[in-house]
Design a protein around this motif. Structure first.
Motif, PDB file in Angstrom:
ATOM      1  N   GLY A 156      32.205  41.329  47.578  1.00  0.00           N
ATOM      2  CA  GLY A 156      32.722  40.539  48.692  1.00  0.00           C
ATOM      3  C   GLY A 156      33.953  39.733  48.319  1.00  0.00           C
ATOM      4  O   GLY A 156      34.894  39.607  49.120  1.00  0.00           O
ATOM      5  N   LEU A 157      33.978  39.190  47.104  1.00  0.00           N
ATOM      6  CA  LEU A 157      35.126  38.382  46.683  1.00  0.00           C
ATOM      7  C   LEU A 157      36.419  39.190  46.645  1.00  0.00           C
ATOM      8  O   LEU A 157      37.502  38.664  46.891  1.00  0.00           O
ATOM      9  CB  LEU A 157      34.862  37.767  45.302  1.00  0.00           C
ATOM     10  CG  LEU A 157      33.869  36.602  45.233  1.00  0.00           C
ATOM     11  CD1 LEU A 157      33.698  36.143  43.804  1.00  0.00           C
ATOM     12  CD2 LEU A 157      34.304  35.430  46.115  1.00  0.00           C
ATOM     13  N   ILE A 158      36.298  40.473  46.342  1.00  0.00           N
ATOM     14  CA  ILE A 158      37.486  41.326  46.280  1.00  0.00           C
ATOM     15  C   ILE A 158      38.176  41.393  47.639  1.00  0.00           C
ATOM     16  O   ILE A 158      39.408  41.409  47.740  1.00  0.00           O
ATOM     17  CB  ILE A 158      37.103  42.749  45.824  1.00  0.00           C
ATOM     18  CG1 ILE A 158      36.551  42.706  44.397  1.00  0.00           C
ATOM     19  CG2 ILE A 158      38.306  43.688  45.897  1.00  0.00           C
ATOM     20  CD1 ILE A 158      35.970  44.033  43.940  1.00  0.00           C
ATOM     21  N   TYR A 159      37.374  41.393  48.689  1.00  0.00           N
ATOM     22  CA  TYR A 159      37.915  41.573  50.041  1.00  0.00           C
ATOM     23  C   TYR A 159      37.909  40.299  50.877  1.00  0.00           C
ATOM     24  O   TYR A 159      38.301  40.318  52.051  1.00  0.00           O
ATOM     25  CB  TYR A 159      37.114  42.660  50.763  1.00  0.00           C
ATOM     26  CG  TYR A 159      37.133  43.981  50.037  1.00  0.00           C
ATOM     27  CD1 TYR A 159      38.257  44.811  50.070  1.00  0.00           C
ATOM     28  CD2 TYR A 159      36.046  44.391  49.272  1.00  0.00           C
ATOM     29  CE1 TYR A 159      38.285  46.017  49.381  1.00  0.00           C
ATOM     30  CE2 TYR A 159      36.056  45.599  48.586  1.00  0.00           C
ATOM     31  CZ  TYR A 159      37.188  46.401  48.646  1.00  0.00           C
ATOM     32  OH  TYR A 159      37.208  47.594  47.956  1.00  0.00           O
TER      33      TYR A 159
ATOM     34  N   ILE B 184      41.724  41.206  30.144  1.00  0.00           N
ATOM     35  CA  ILE B 184      42.920  41.698  29.436  1.00  0.00           C
ATOM     36  C   ILE B 184      43.193  43.149  29.825  1.00  0.00           C
ATOM     37  O   ILE B 184      44.340  43.541  30.102  1.00  0.00           O
ATOM     38  CB  ILE B 184      42.732  41.566  27.915  1.00  0.00           C
ATOM     39  CG1 ILE B 184      42.741  40.092  27.504  1.00  0.00           C
ATOM     40  CG2 ILE B 184      43.832  42.333  27.170  1.00  0.00           C
ATOM     41  CD1 ILE B 184      42.376  39.852  26.059  1.00  0.00           C
ATOM     42  N   LEU B 185      42.129  43.967  29.875  1.00  0.00           N
ATOM     43  CA  LEU B 185      42.273  45.367  30.288  1.00  0.00           C
ATOM     44  C   LEU B 185      42.753  45.446  31.735  1.00  0.00           C
ATOM     45  O   LEU B 185      43.669  46.215  32.058  1.00  0.00           O
ATOM     46  CB  LEU B 185      40.943  46.097  30.133  1.00  0.00           C
ATOM     47  CG  LEU B 185      40.893  47.541  30.651  1.00  0.00           C
ATOM     48  CD1 LEU B 185      41.891  48.411  29.915  1.00  0.00           C
ATOM     49  CD2 LEU B 185      39.476  48.092  30.535  1.00  0.00           C
ATOM     50  N   ALA B 186      42.149  44.633  32.606  1.00  0.00           N
ATOM     51  CA  ALA B 186      42.531  44.640  34.017  1.00  0.00           C
ATOM     52  C   ALA B 186      43.987  44.231  34.196  1.00  0.00           C
ATOM     53  O   ALA B 186      44.703  44.777  35.045  1.00  0.00           O
ATOM     54  CB  ALA B 186      41.616  43.695  34.804  1.00  0.00           C
ATOM     55  N   SER B 187      44.432  43.265  33.376  1.00  0.00           N
ATOM     56  CA  SER B 187      45.816  42.811  33.462  1.00  0.00           C
ATOM     57  C   SER B 187      46.782  43.917  33.061  1.00  0.00           C
ATOM     58  O   SER B 187      47.839  44.103  33.694  1.00  0.00           O
ATOM     59  CB  SER B 187      46.011  41.588  32.564  1.00  0.00           C
ATOM     60  OG  SER B 187      47.347  41.156  32.583  1.00  0.00           O
TER      61      SER B 187
ATOM     62  N   LEU C 164      39.180  44.822  38.687  1.00  0.00           N
ATOM     63  CA  LEU C 164      38.391  45.682  37.807  1.00  0.00           C
ATOM     64  C   LEU C 164      37.119  44.991  37.319  1.00  0.00           C
ATOM     65  O   LEU C 164      36.043  45.599  37.303  1.00  0.00           O
ATOM     66  CB  LEU C 164      39.236  46.114  36.602  1.00  0.00           C
ATOM     67  CG  LEU C 164      38.535  47.034  35.588  1.00  0.00           C
ATOM     68  CD1 LEU C 164      38.171  48.367  36.233  1.00  0.00           C
ATOM     69  CD2 LEU C 164      39.422  47.253  34.361  1.00  0.00           C
ATOM     70  N   SER C 165      37.221  43.726  36.912  1.00  0.00           N
ATOM     71  CA  SER C 165      36.057  43.017  36.391  1.00  0.00           C
ATOM     72  C   SER C 165      34.972  42.862  37.451  1.00  0.00           C
ATOM     73  O   SER C 165      33.774  42.949  37.151  1.00  0.00           O
ATOM     74  CB  SER C 165      36.457  41.645  35.842  1.00  0.00           C
ATOM     75  OG  SER C 165      37.136  40.876  36.818  1.00  0.00           O
TER      76      SER C 165
END
Length: 398
Positions: free
Chosen positions: A88-91, A151-154, A161-162
Protein backbone atom coordinates in the motif's frame (compact mmCIF):
# COMPACT_ATOMS: atom_id res chain seq x y z
CA UNK A 1 8.65 -32.89 21.41
CA UNK A 2 10.35 -29.48 21.11
CA UNK A 3 12.19 -30.50 17.92
CA UNK A 4 8.83 -30.87 16.21
CA UNK A 5 8.32 -27.11 16.47
CA UNK A 6 11.73 -25.98 15.14
CA UNK A 7 10.30 -25.29 11.63
CA UNK A 8 7.44 -23.38 13.26
CA UNK A 9 9.85 -21.22 15.24
CA UNK A 10 12.00 -20.50 12.19
CA UNK A 11 8.97 -19.35 10.21
CA UNK A 12 7.88 -17.11 13.10
CA UNK A 13 11.35 -15.55 13.32
CA UNK A 14 11.27 -14.79 9.59
CA UNK A 15 8.13 -12.73 10.21
CA UNK A 16 10.07 -10.67 12.75
CA UNK A 17 12.98 -10.14 10.37
CA UNK A 18 10.46 -8.50 8.06
CA UNK A 19 8.90 -6.66 11.00
CA UNK A 20 12.35 -5.21 11.75
CA UNK A 21 12.43 -3.94 8.18
CA UNK A 22 8.90 -2.56 8.47
CA UNK A 23 9.66 -0.45 11.53
CA UNK A 24 12.37 1.60 9.77
CA UNK A 25 11.50 1.27 6.08
CA UNK A 26 9.67 4.61 5.96
CA UNK A 27 12.42 6.60 7.69
CA UNK A 28 15.01 4.96 5.43
CA UNK A 29 13.10 6.14 2.35
CA UNK A 30 12.13 9.59 3.64
CA UNK A 31 13.08 11.64 0.59
CA UNK A 32 11.34 9.43 -1.96
CA UNK A 33 8.19 9.06 0.13
CA UNK A 34 8.02 12.78 0.99
CA UNK A 35 8.04 13.51 -2.73
CA UNK A 36 5.40 10.87 -3.43
CA UNK A 37 3.12 12.03 -0.61
CA UNK A 38 3.61 15.77 -1.31
CA UNK A 39 4.94 16.46 2.19
CA UNK A 40 8.20 17.16 4.02
CA UNK A 41 10.40 15.25 6.46
CA UNK A 42 8.21 16.23 9.42
CA UNK A 43 5.19 14.84 7.60
CA UNK A 44 6.94 11.54 6.96
CA UNK A 45 7.91 11.29 10.64
CA UNK A 46 4.28 11.87 11.56
CA UNK A 47 3.43 8.83 9.46
CA UNK A 48 6.06 6.81 11.34
CA UNK A 49 4.49 7.75 14.69
CA UNK A 50 1.26 6.04 13.61
CA UNK A 51 2.94 2.67 14.19
CA UNK A 52 2.59 3.17 17.93
CA UNK A 53 -1.05 4.14 17.67
CA UNK A 54 -1.92 1.06 15.64
CA UNK A 55 -0.06 -1.18 18.06
CA UNK A 56 -1.86 0.29 21.04
CA UNK A 57 -5.27 -0.07 19.38
CA UNK A 58 -4.90 -3.80 18.75
CA UNK A 59 -2.73 -5.12 21.59
CA UNK A 60 -5.52 -4.45 24.10
CA UNK A 61 -7.75 -7.21 22.66
CA UNK A 62 -5.61 -9.32 20.33
CA UNK A 63 -4.04 -11.44 23.07
CA UNK A 64 -7.38 -12.45 24.54
CA UNK A 65 -8.68 -13.37 21.09
CA UNK A 66 -5.50 -15.37 20.46
CA UNK A 67 -6.28 -17.45 23.56
CA UNK A 68 -9.82 -17.89 22.27
CA UNK A 69 -9.25 -18.66 18.57
CA UNK A 70 -5.66 -19.90 18.46
CA UNK A 71 -2.17 -18.65 17.63
CA UNK A 72 -1.94 -19.38 13.91
CA UNK A 73 -4.93 -17.20 12.85
CA UNK A 74 -3.32 -14.17 14.49
CA UNK A 75 0.01 -14.85 12.86
CA UNK A 76 -1.82 -14.92 9.50
CA UNK A 77 -3.65 -11.68 10.36
CA UNK A 78 -0.31 -10.06 11.15
CA UNK A 79 1.18 -11.24 7.86
CA UNK A 80 -1.83 -10.07 5.82
CA UNK A 81 -1.81 -6.65 7.50
CA UNK A 82 1.91 -6.20 6.91
CA UNK A 83 1.60 -7.18 3.23
CA UNK A 84 -1.12 -4.54 2.85
CA UNK A 85 1.20 -2.03 4.54
CA UNK A 86 4.24 -2.71 2.34
CA UNK A 87 2.37 -2.80 -0.96
CA UNK A 88 0.00 0.00 0.00
CA UNK A 89 2.80 2.45 0.79
CA UNK A 90 4.17 2.08 -2.73
CA UNK A 91 0.92 3.39 -4.19
CA UNK A 92 -0.21 5.71 -1.38
CA UNK A 93 -0.97 9.06 -3.07
CA UNK A 94 -0.85 11.25 0.04
CA UNK A 95 0.04 11.42 3.70
CA UNK A 96 -3.49 10.56 4.89
CA UNK A 97 -3.51 7.20 3.13
CA UNK A 98 0.04 6.56 4.34
CA UNK A 99 -0.99 7.25 7.95
CA UNK A 100 -3.89 4.79 7.70
CA UNK A 101 -1.58 2.12 6.27
CA UNK A 102 0.94 2.72 9.05
CA UNK A 103 -1.75 2.32 11.70
CA UNK A 104 -2.50 -1.02 10.02
CA UNK A 105 1.20 -1.92 10.36
CA UNK A 106 1.02 -1.18 14.09
CA UNK A 107 -2.01 -3.46 14.31
CA UNK A 108 -0.05 -6.10 12.36
CA UNK A 109 2.72 -5.91 14.98
CA UNK A 110 0.20 -6.55 17.75
CA UNK A 111 -1.31 -9.48 15.88
CA UNK A 112 2.12 -11.03 15.38
CA UNK A 113 3.01 -10.53 19.05
CA UNK A 114 -0.24 -12.07 20.28
CA UNK A 115 0.22 -15.15 18.14
CA UNK A 116 4.00 -15.54 18.21
CA UNK A 117 5.04 -15.04 21.83
CA UNK A 118 2.48 -17.53 23.23
CA UNK A 119 3.25 -20.02 20.42
CA UNK A 120 6.98 -19.93 21.22
CA UNK A 121 6.42 -20.23 24.97
CA UNK A 122 4.12 -23.21 24.36
CA UNK A 123 6.50 -24.80 21.84
CA UNK A 124 9.56 -24.55 24.08
CA UNK A 125 8.33 -24.46 27.69
CA UNK A 126 11.75 -25.45 29.05
CA UNK A 127 13.59 -22.83 26.99
CA UNK A 128 10.93 -20.14 26.67
CA UNK A 129 13.34 -17.34 27.59
CA UNK A 130 15.74 -18.23 24.79
CA UNK A 131 12.89 -18.69 22.30
CA UNK A 132 11.37 -15.27 22.96
CA UNK A 133 14.69 -13.38 23.18
CA UNK A 134 15.56 -14.63 19.68
CA UNK A 135 12.67 -12.49 18.41
CA UNK A 136 14.84 -9.50 19.33
CA UNK A 137 17.66 -10.98 17.24
CA UNK A 138 15.33 -11.45 14.28
CA UNK A 139 14.26 -7.79 14.44
CA UNK A 140 17.90 -6.64 14.57
CA UNK A 141 18.75 -8.86 11.58
CA UNK A 142 15.98 -7.21 9.57
CA UNK A 143 17.23 -3.76 10.45
CA UNK A 144 20.76 -4.75 9.48
CA UNK A 145 19.62 -6.17 6.12
CA UNK A 146 17.46 -3.23 5.01
CA UNK A 147 20.27 -0.70 4.33
CA UNK A 148 21.90 -3.19 1.95
CA UNK A 149 18.61 -3.67 0.10
CA UNK A 150 18.25 0.11 -0.13
CA UNK A 151 21.76 0.41 -1.60
CA UNK A 152 20.75 -2.14 -4.26
CA UNK A 153 17.45 -0.33 -4.87
CA UNK A 154 19.30 2.97 -5.24
CA UNK A 155 21.64 1.52 -7.85
CA UNK A 156 18.58 0.27 -9.76
CA UNK A 157 16.78 3.61 -9.19
CA UNK A 158 13.83 1.69 -7.78
CA UNK A 159 13.22 2.64 -4.14
CA UNK A 160 10.12 0.41 -4.10
CA UNK A 161 12.30 -2.72 -4.28
CA UNK A 162 12.60 -3.08 -0.50
CA UNK A 163 8.81 -2.87 -0.10
CA UNK A 164 8.25 -5.56 -2.74
CA UNK A 165 10.88 -7.88 -1.25
CA UNK A 166 9.36 -7.60 2.24
CA UNK A 167 5.86 -8.34 0.94
CA UNK A 168 6.96 -11.32 -1.17
CA UNK A 169 8.93 -12.89 1.70
CA UNK A 170 5.88 -12.61 3.96
CA UNK A 171 3.59 -14.18 1.36
CA UNK A 172 5.96 -17.12 0.83
CA UNK A 173 6.38 -17.51 4.58
CA UNK A 174 2.60 -17.66 4.98
CA UNK A 175 2.52 -20.82 2.85
CA UNK A 176 5.21 -22.32 5.11
CA UNK A 177 3.31 -21.40 8.27
CA UNK A 178 0.17 -23.00 6.82
CA UNK A 179 1.99 -26.35 6.80
CA UNK A 180 3.83 -26.31 10.14
CA UNK A 181 2.31 -27.45 13.46
CA UNK A 182 1.35 -25.16 16.32
CA UNK A 183 1.23 -26.52 19.90
CA UNK A 184 -2.24 -25.17 20.72
CA UNK A 185 -3.67 -26.81 17.59
CA UNK A 186 -1.98 -30.11 18.47
CA UNK A 187 -3.41 -29.94 21.97
CA UNK A 188 -6.94 -29.38 20.65
CA UNK A 189 -6.57 -32.23 18.15
CA UNK A 190 -5.32 -34.59 20.84
CA UNK A 191 -8.17 -33.63 23.12
CA UNK A 192 -10.74 -34.20 20.36
CA UNK A 193 -9.45 -37.75 19.81
CA UNK A 194 -9.13 -38.45 23.54
CA UNK A 195 -5.37 -38.74 23.27
CA UNK A 196 -3.16 -37.78 26.16
CA UNK A 197 -2.35 -34.09 25.96
CA UNK A 198 1.23 -33.27 26.97
CA UNK A 199 1.67 -30.55 29.53
CA UNK A 200 2.60 -27.28 27.82
CA UNK A 201 4.55 -26.19 30.84
CA UNK A 202 6.50 -27.95 33.55
CA UNK A 203 5.69 -25.26 36.11
CA UNK A 204 4.61 -26.61 39.50
CA UNK A 205 3.40 -24.21 42.18
CA UNK A 206 4.02 -24.31 45.92
CA UNK A 207 1.59 -21.41 46.31
CA UNK A 208 -0.67 -19.74 43.77
CA UNK A 209 0.77 -16.48 42.33
CA UNK A 210 -1.16 -13.40 43.39
CA UNK A 211 -2.46 -11.23 40.57
CA UNK A 212 -2.48 -8.19 42.89
CA UNK A 213 1.21 -8.61 43.71
CA UNK A 214 3.00 -10.39 40.87
CA UNK A 215 0.39 -9.38 38.30
CA UNK A 216 0.61 -5.70 39.21
CA UNK A 217 4.40 -5.87 39.30
CA UNK A 218 4.54 -7.30 35.78
CA UNK A 219 2.15 -4.67 34.45
CA UNK A 220 4.38 -1.89 35.79
CA UNK A 221 7.46 -3.73 34.53
CA UNK A 222 5.97 -3.80 31.03
CA UNK A 223 6.01 0.01 31.11
CA UNK A 224 9.33 0.44 32.93
CA UNK A 225 11.37 -2.01 30.85
CA UNK A 226 10.27 -0.31 27.62
CA UNK A 227 10.71 3.21 29.00
CA UNK A 228 14.22 2.52 30.33
CA UNK A 229 15.88 1.65 27.03
CA UNK A 230 13.55 3.73 24.83
CA UNK A 231 14.61 6.90 26.65
CA UNK A 232 18.26 6.18 25.88
CA UNK A 233 17.61 5.36 22.22
CA UNK A 234 15.66 8.58 21.69
CA UNK A 235 17.69 11.06 23.75
CA UNK A 236 21.26 9.83 24.21
CA UNK A 237 22.64 11.70 21.18
CA UNK A 238 21.14 15.02 22.28
CA UNK A 239 22.32 14.42 25.87
CA UNK A 240 25.85 13.67 24.66
CA UNK A 241 26.03 16.91 22.64
CA UNK A 242 24.39 19.25 25.13
CA UNK A 243 25.74 17.92 28.43
CA UNK A 244 28.95 16.04 27.58
CA UNK A 245 29.99 18.39 24.76
CA UNK A 246 30.51 15.61 22.23
CA UNK A 247 30.55 16.33 18.49
CA UNK A 248 27.59 15.43 16.28
CA UNK A 249 29.35 12.42 14.78
CA UNK A 250 30.60 11.12 18.12
CA UNK A 251 27.15 11.54 19.67
CA UNK A 252 25.51 9.72 16.78
CA UNK A 253 27.91 6.79 17.18
CA UNK A 254 26.55 6.17 20.68
CA UNK A 255 23.52 4.54 19.09
CA UNK A 256 25.82 2.17 17.22
CA UNK A 257 27.49 1.22 20.50
CA UNK A 258 24.03 0.77 22.00
CA UNK A 259 22.97 -1.53 19.13
CA UNK A 260 26.19 -3.53 19.47
CA UNK A 261 25.44 -4.15 23.14
CA UNK A 262 21.93 -5.26 22.23
CA UNK A 263 23.10 -7.84 19.70
CA UNK A 264 25.77 -9.23 22.03
CA UNK A 265 23.17 -9.63 24.77
CA UNK A 266 20.74 -11.44 22.48
CA UNK A 267 23.43 -13.98 21.57
CA UNK A 268 24.54 -14.33 25.20
CA UNK A 269 21.02 -14.71 26.56
CA UNK A 270 20.03 -17.22 23.88
CA UNK A 271 22.92 -19.47 24.98
CA UNK A 272 22.87 -18.92 28.73
CA UNK A 273 19.08 -19.06 28.79
CA UNK A 274 19.24 -22.74 27.87
CA UNK A 275 20.63 -23.48 31.33
CA UNK A 276 19.50 -20.58 33.52
CA UNK A 277 15.95 -19.65 34.46
CA UNK A 278 14.81 -16.33 32.92
CA UNK A 279 14.02 -14.89 36.37
CA UNK A 280 17.68 -15.36 37.32
CA UNK A 281 18.69 -13.14 34.39
CA UNK A 282 16.06 -10.42 34.83
CA UNK A 283 17.36 -9.37 38.25
CA UNK A 284 21.08 -8.86 37.38
CA UNK A 285 20.22 -7.35 34.00
CA UNK A 286 17.92 -4.81 35.65
CA UNK A 287 20.51 -4.05 38.36
CA UNK A 288 23.30 -3.42 35.84
CA UNK A 289 20.98 -1.27 33.74
CA UNK A 290 20.28 0.88 36.81
CA UNK A 291 24.02 1.26 37.52
CA UNK A 292 24.86 2.16 33.90
CA UNK A 293 22.10 4.76 33.51
CA UNK A 294 22.86 6.25 36.93
CA UNK A 295 26.52 6.64 35.99
CA UNK A 296 25.64 8.26 32.65
CA UNK A 297 23.39 10.72 34.47
CA UNK A 298 25.80 11.65 37.25
CA UNK A 299 29.12 11.46 35.34
CA UNK A 300 28.39 12.55 31.74
CA UNK A 301 31.85 12.24 30.24
CA UNK A 302 32.62 10.84 26.79
CA UNK A 303 34.09 7.62 28.21
CA UNK A 304 31.17 7.02 30.57
CA UNK A 305 28.63 7.62 27.80
CA UNK A 306 30.39 5.27 25.38
CA UNK A 307 30.68 2.46 27.93
CA UNK A 308 27.23 3.21 29.32
CA UNK A 309 25.63 3.03 25.88
CA UNK A 310 27.03 -0.47 25.34
CA UNK A 311 25.92 -1.55 28.82
CA UNK A 312 22.40 -0.16 28.43
CA UNK A 313 22.13 -1.83 25.04
CA UNK A 314 23.17 -5.10 26.63
CA UNK A 315 21.30 -5.04 29.93
CA UNK A 316 18.22 -2.93 29.13
CA UNK A 317 17.54 -3.38 25.40
CA UNK A 318 18.99 -6.83 24.73
CA UNK A 319 15.94 -8.85 25.69
CA UNK A 320 15.17 -8.23 29.35
CA UNK A 321 11.64 -7.14 28.38
CA UNK A 322 11.07 -10.47 26.62
CA UNK A 323 12.54 -12.31 29.60
CA UNK A 324 10.14 -10.45 31.89
CA UNK A 325 7.22 -11.58 29.75
CA UNK A 326 8.54 -15.16 29.85
CA UNK A 327 8.64 -15.10 33.66
CA UNK A 328 5.09 -13.73 33.69
CA UNK A 329 4.08 -16.62 31.41
CA UNK A 330 5.60 -19.07 33.91
CA UNK A 331 3.76 -17.59 36.86
CA UNK A 332 0.46 -17.23 34.98
CA UNK A 333 0.57 -20.13 32.46
CA UNK A 334 -3.11 -19.98 31.54
CA UNK A 335 -3.92 -17.38 28.87
CA UNK A 336 -0.48 -16.51 27.53
CA UNK A 337 -2.03 -14.44 24.75
CA UNK A 338 -3.89 -12.30 27.27
CA UNK A 339 -0.82 -11.65 29.41
CA UNK A 340 1.16 -10.77 26.29
CA UNK A 341 -1.47 -8.14 25.49
CA UNK A 342 -1.44 -6.72 29.01
CA UNK A 343 2.35 -6.62 29.20
CA UNK A 344 2.88 -4.98 25.82
CA UNK A 345 -0.02 -2.57 26.21
CA UNK A 346 1.94 -0.82 28.93
CA UNK A 347 5.10 -1.03 26.85
CA UNK A 348 3.23 0.76 24.07
CA UNK A 349 2.10 3.44 26.51
CA UNK A 350 5.75 3.99 27.42
CA UNK A 351 6.56 4.53 23.74
CA UNK A 352 4.18 7.51 23.80
CA UNK A 353 4.93 8.79 27.30
CA UNK A 354 8.73 8.95 26.98
CA UNK A 355 8.93 11.32 23.98
CA UNK A 356 5.91 13.30 25.19
CA UNK A 357 7.40 13.99 28.62
CA UNK A 358 11.01 14.10 27.45
CA UNK A 359 10.26 16.76 24.86
CA UNK A 360 8.90 19.07 27.56
CA UNK A 361 11.72 18.94 30.11
CA UNK A 362 15.46 19.63 30.00
CA UNK A 363 17.74 16.96 28.60
CA UNK A 364 19.46 16.62 31.98
CA UNK A 365 16.10 15.93 33.62
CA UNK A 366 15.32 13.37 30.93
CA UNK A 367 18.29 11.34 32.13
CA UNK A 368 17.24 11.73 35.75
CA UNK A 369 13.80 10.52 34.72
CA UNK A 370 15.38 7.45 33.14
CA UNK A 371 17.45 6.84 36.26
CA UNK A 372 14.23 6.82 38.28
CA UNK A 373 12.73 4.37 35.78
CA UNK A 374 15.77 2.12 36.19
CA UNK A 375 15.57 2.20 39.99
CA UNK A 376 11.86 1.33 39.91
CA UNK A 377 12.62 -1.46 37.45
CA UNK A 378 15.20 -2.98 39.78
CA UNK A 379 12.82 -2.82 42.76
CA UNK A 380 10.12 -4.56 40.72
CA UNK A 381 12.57 -7.19 39.48
CA UNK A 382 13.60 -7.86 43.09
CA UNK A 383 9.96 -8.28 44.14
CA UNK A 384 9.30 -10.65 41.24
CA UNK A 385 12.48 -12.64 42.01
CA UNK A 386 11.48 -13.14 45.64
CA UNK A 387 7.85 -13.98 44.86
CA UNK A 388 8.90 -16.37 42.07
CA UNK A 389 10.83 -18.56 44.47
CA UNK A 390 8.07 -18.29 47.06
CA UNK A 391 5.42 -19.57 44.66
CA UNK A 392 7.11 -21.91 42.18
CA UNK A 393 8.47 -25.33 43.10
CA UNK A 394 11.75 -25.15 41.17
CA UNK A 395 12.67 -28.77 41.99
CA UNK A 396 9.45 -30.10 40.45
CA UNK A 397 9.37 -27.53 37.62
CA UNK A 398 11.81 -28.90 35.09
Amino acid sequence: MEKKYFPTALALYINYIIHGIGVIIISQNTDALALQWHTDTAGVMTVVSMLGIGRLIAIVFSGYLSDLFGRKPFVFLGIASYVLYFLGLIYAPNITVAMILTVIAGIANSFLDSGTYPALMESFPKHAGTATVLIKAAVQIGQWILPWIIILASSLRMYQLSFYIAAVVLILNAFWIWKVPFPDEDAKAAKATDEAVPEETATVFKAKPNMFIEGAAFVVYGFISQATFYTISQFISAYAKEVAGMSNNAASLLLSYYSTGTLICVAFTALVGLKIRPVNLVLPYTFMSMIAIGAMTMFPSTTVLVVGSVLVGFFAAGGVMQLGLTVMGEMFPAGKGTITSIFYTFGSIASFAVPFIGGRISIQNVMWMDTIFAVIGFVIALIVFIRYYQTIDTKASK
